[in-house]
Design an enzyme around this catalytic site. Structure first.
Site, PDB file in Angstrom:
ATOM      1  N   ASP A  10       0.856  -1.190   0.000  1.00 20.54           N
ATOM      2  CA  ASP A  10       0.000   0.000   0.000  1.00 20.54           C
ATOM      3  C   ASP A  10       0.891   1.239   0.000  1.00 20.54           C
ATOM      4  O   ASP A  10       1.747   1.398   0.867  1.00 20.54           O
ATOM      5  CB  ASP A  10      -0.884  -0.029   1.260  1.00 20.54           C
ATOM      6  CG  ASP A  10      -1.955   1.045   1.251  1.00 20.54           C
ATOM      7  OD1 ASP A  10      -2.104   1.733   0.231  1.00 20.54           O
ATOM      8  OD2 ASP A  10      -2.648   1.204   2.279  1.00 20.54           O
ATOM      9  N   ASP A 112      -3.387   2.476  -5.818  1.00 17.18           N
ATOM     10  CA  ASP A 112      -2.200   2.592  -4.969  1.00 17.18           C
ATOM     11  C   ASP A 112      -1.961   1.383  -4.067  1.00 17.18           C
ATOM     12  O   ASP A 112      -1.195   1.468  -3.105  1.00 17.18           O
ATOM     13  CB  ASP A 112      -2.271   3.864  -4.122  1.00 17.18           C
ATOM     14  CG  ASP A 112      -3.468   3.881  -3.187  1.00 17.18           C
ATOM     15  OD1 ASP A 112      -4.366   3.025  -3.345  1.00 17.18           O
ATOM     16  OD2 ASP A 112      -3.513   4.741  -2.288  1.00 17.18           O
ATOM     17  N   GLU A 113      -2.601   0.249  -4.353  1.00 14.76           N
ATOM     18  CA  GLU A 113      -2.361  -0.945  -3.536  1.00 14.76           C
ATOM     19  C   GLU A 113      -2.568  -2.215  -4.352  1.00 14.76           C
ATOM     20  O   GLU A 113      -3.431  -2.276  -5.232  1.00 14.76           O
ATOM     21  CB  GLU A 113      -3.226  -0.953  -2.279  1.00 14.76           C
ATOM     22  CG  GLU A 113      -4.709  -0.846  -2.532  1.00 14.76           C
ATOM     23  CD  GLU A 113      -5.518  -0.783  -1.240  1.00 14.76           C
ATOM     24  OE1 GLU A 113      -5.232  -1.561  -0.309  1.00 14.76           O
ATOM     25  OE2 GLU A 113      -6.461   0.035  -1.178  1.00 14.76           O
TER      26      GLU A 113
END
Length: 404
Positions: A10, A112-113
């Site tokens: 993350d 974003d992860e």
């Protein structure tokens, strides 16, 4: 059943971090992560809201989702920067490309992860060591930080990555659930919505442990099918696979940071051979062939040396890629201590789209690669190795880093 090896990565404060890195690379004199700053919508419109905030802005009480107008009242020195989703996608893709050096089993959970299934790709390494390596490489090579959660399923890896931030690696295995997860507020359990929390509170369920210890049938009666998932998650149960969407890569590579510097060329070549095995295996899994090999060496002073060389023919053959890599090593290596070795193949093409006349006719080698690939897919990547790899595990074995 073999325990799965799952990572959840993350990005810390993604939108602001990515904007900061992009601005610095384009000559901006200030790292906006070090000043009161936000990423927001159009400030001239009433609908402009805070999408991301710097740590200093957070200290002023600025929160994600509030109107920029109110954020400015909390800090009159606040700097505002627009959201640039082209920049966000660029750095998200760069991160994904880095993950492809470790595994093809990647689930993009959001921009974003990602979840990474490393079960078949550890090749004798410890998952925690890979987690620390990814954490360090992202910062050194891409300029931003990530949290990495380490576990045996997606839920626990996701929960682990949400522990203390930023720039941390955390584990959450089944035996750690009671100590690390059960004391947390029930609102922090993955997939528990805001509307569900008051209902749980009314039942006297305030922590994840309270939910885990409840009778499952009682929870199901109260919440229906959702109750099954809630109770399972509270007890760390998640059988869902990493749902990867296979993207045909433009290049395929792998690298390893060594726990001790190596000076012996034969030992370095054993590492190169192991990396060639991994890279060529992934080429064949994608039904791709390559025309160029790139070898990277990083010395003890962190100086990178990288040379590339065309292959004799378009191929995914381990033997041919290893042969060319060995030639590169002999050209490049000058006897200095080496701390990182990397192998990458470039200029990839679909095997089916290439005329067979372009291939060297090496049926025997193709059959050997095919047999070994089949064994790896059936019994796990590390189930069979070539002779040169047998003592690689001993060379790369390092002390396990202290876990957070």
């Amino acid at each position: 059943m073999k325990e799965r090896q799952i990572l959840h990565v993350d990005v810390n404060n993604a939108f602001l971090s990515w904007t900061a890195v992009h601005m610095l690379k384009n000559g901006h004199p200030i790292d906006i992560r070090t000043i009161p700053s936000i990423i927001g919508g159009d400030e001239e419109r009433r609908s402009g809201i805070v999408l991301a905030k710097s740590p200093i802005a957070k200290k002023f009480g600025i929160v994600t989702g509030e109107p920029i107008y109110f954020a400015r009242k909390k800090c009159n020195r606040l700097e505002t920067y627009p959201a640039n989703f082209e920049v966000f996608k660029y750095y998200s893709d760069k991160l994904y490309d880095l993950f492809l050096e470790y595994t093809d089993q990647i689930e993009r959970f959001s921009i974003d992860e990602c979840f990474l299934d490393m079960t078949k790709f550890l090749n004798g390494r410890k998952l925690i060591d890979v987690a620390y390596e990814i954490n360090e490489r992202v910062y050194k090579e891409l300029g931003f930080t990530v949290n990495v959660g380490v576990s045996s399923n997606k839920l626990l890896a996701k929960m682990a990555s949400d522990f203390e931030k930023p720039n941390k690696v955390h584990t959450l295995y089944e035996y750690e659930i009671e100590d690390k997860m059960w004391h947390l507020p029930v609102s922090e359990l993955f997939m528990i919505g805001k509307k569900t929390v008051p209902k749980l509170f009314n039942l006297g369920i305030k922590t994840i442990g309270d939910l885990a210890r409840q009778d499952k049938e009682f929870i199901v009666r109260k919440f229906g099918k959702m109750g099954v998932m809630m109770h399972d998650y509270a007890n760390g149960i998640d059988l869902s696979p990493v749902n990867n969407i296979i993207e045909k890569p433009k290049s395929i590579g792998n690298s390893v940071t060594l726990p001790k510097d190596l000076k012996d060329e034969e030992e370095i070549y054993k590492i190169v051979l192991a990396l060639c095995e991994q890279v060529s295996y992934r080429l064949r899994c994608h039904d791709l062939v390559a025309s160029t090999v790139n070898l990277q060496l990083r010395n003890k002073d962190f100086k990178d040396i990288s040379h590339q060389k065309p292959l004799s023919y378009l191929t995914s053959s381990t033997k041919e890629i290893a042969k060319t890599s060995k030639e590169l090593l002999k050209e490049m290596y000058k006897g200095e201590p080496i701390r990182l070795v990397g192998v990458r193949v470039d200029n990839l093409q679909e095997k089916d789209e290439v005329q067979m006349s372009f291939f060297e006719n090496d049926t025997k080698q193709e059959k050997l690669d095919s047999v070994l690939d089949g064994l790896k897919k059936k019994y796990g990547y590390s189930s069979v190795t070539r002779a040169g790899e047998l003592d690689v595990k001993e060379i790369v074995k390092g002390k396990e880093k202290k876990m957070k």
